[in-house]
Design an enzyme around this catalytic site. Structure first.
Site, PDB file in Angstrom:
ATOM      1  CG  ASP A   1      34.142  43.242  35.313  1.00 47.18           C
ATOM      2  OD1 ASP A   1      35.184  42.581  35.214  1.00 47.18           O
ATOM      3  OD2 ASP A   1      33.012  42.730  35.373  1.00 47.18           O
TER       4      ASP A   1
ATOM      5  CD  GLU B   1      30.731  41.400  32.365  1.00 42.85           C
ATOM      6  OE1 GLU B   1      30.283  41.492  33.515  1.00 42.85           O
ATOM      7  OE2 GLU B   1      31.410  42.297  31.831  1.00 42.85           O
TER       8      GLU B   1
END
Length: 268
Positions: free
Chosen positions: A51, A150
């Site tokens: 990420d 997330e």
């Protein structure tokens, strides 16, 4: 259908044309937000994971050398440093290293916490403080690295990795993060790495959440089609995802505020 992720006979694939267009959009988004703020660049925390690698690649595309990547070891990160070095080469950037191990130990010694999660969450909050100090020193914005998965289930620390100015990849599922990373030539060892928030030794995202990213990606891809979800994902997993989403709403909306006096009186 203007989506990156598409399905044919339940088989998932990614649309390269849409993905490349979205990469350009995200780079422009970062560049424009920095310009609109009157600042000169951006700061991103580098973990060695996919990420932060993707956000760094997008920001490098947008800002060139006006991107500062910051590596902030607290626990042993030796297993990540090779990946971080590969990312530096890939992006032609030199990251800065701020060791927060002693700071973390000092805080824990003073607080004498018993709650293991409270202890673990000190780490991302220390990193947030560090990133904002560096950003202010360098007239920059702080870029977040939370993806759509997330963000949906609240798998981030409030005022930790959730404390940022921009969230460039918050609409990308984990699979899409991997795909865009491949298009931006992120090292394959990072793309294929097991996701971990690095909160403690041996920790990984999927074990902690209790389901895998493929399941969560599928859930998000078909969130408007609950019957389709129920045929593919076990009921206990669906309930777990929904519970995590509902109980983490406070992370996504910020501080809850009461009605002002006028609206309060109108409701009487």
């Amino acid at each position: 259908m203007n989506k990156i992720t598409k399905y044919v006979n339940e088989k998932r694939f990614y649309d390269e044309k849409v993905a490349l267009q979205y990469i350009e959009y995200l780079a422009d988004f970062i560049k424009n937000k920095v310009n609109d703020s009157g600042l000169k660049g951006a700061v991103v925390g580098i973990s060695g994971g996919i990420d932060s690698a993707l956000v760094a690649a997008l920001a490098k595309k947008a800002l060139g050398k006006n991107l500062i990547g910051v590596v902030m070891p607290i626990n042993d990160m030796s297993f990540d440093f090779e990946d971080i070095n590969e990312l530096e080469k890939s992006l032609d950037l030199k990251f800065i290293n701020i060791n927060l191990k002693e700071t973390n130990e000092t805080i824990n010694k003073e607080l004498k916490l018993n709650n293991s999660l409270a202890k673990a969450n000190i780490m991302p909050r220390l990193r947030m403080t560090t990133l904002y100090a560096i950003a202010q020193e360098n007239n920059s914005l702080v870029l977040g690295t939370d993806n759509k998965d997330e963000f949906h289930v609240g798998y981030f620390t409030k005022y930790g990795d959730g404390g940022v100015d921009l969230l460039p990849i918050c609409h990308l599922t984990k699979g899409e993060v991997r795909y865009l990373s491949s298009l931006l030539n992120i090292p394959s060892r990072i793309i294929n790495k097991k996701p971990s928030a690095g909160l403690w030794q041996g920790q990984n995202d999927e074990d902690e959440m209790g389901f895998n990213y493929d399941q969560l990606d599928y859930y998000l891809d078909f969130i408007e089609e609950p019957k389709k979800i129920s045929r593919t994902i076990p009921e206990n997993i669906v309930k777990k995802i929904e519970k995590m989403h509902n109980t983490s709403e406070h992370k996504r909306v910020g501080a809850y505020k009461p009605l002002d006096v006028e609206k309060f009186k109108q409701g009487e």
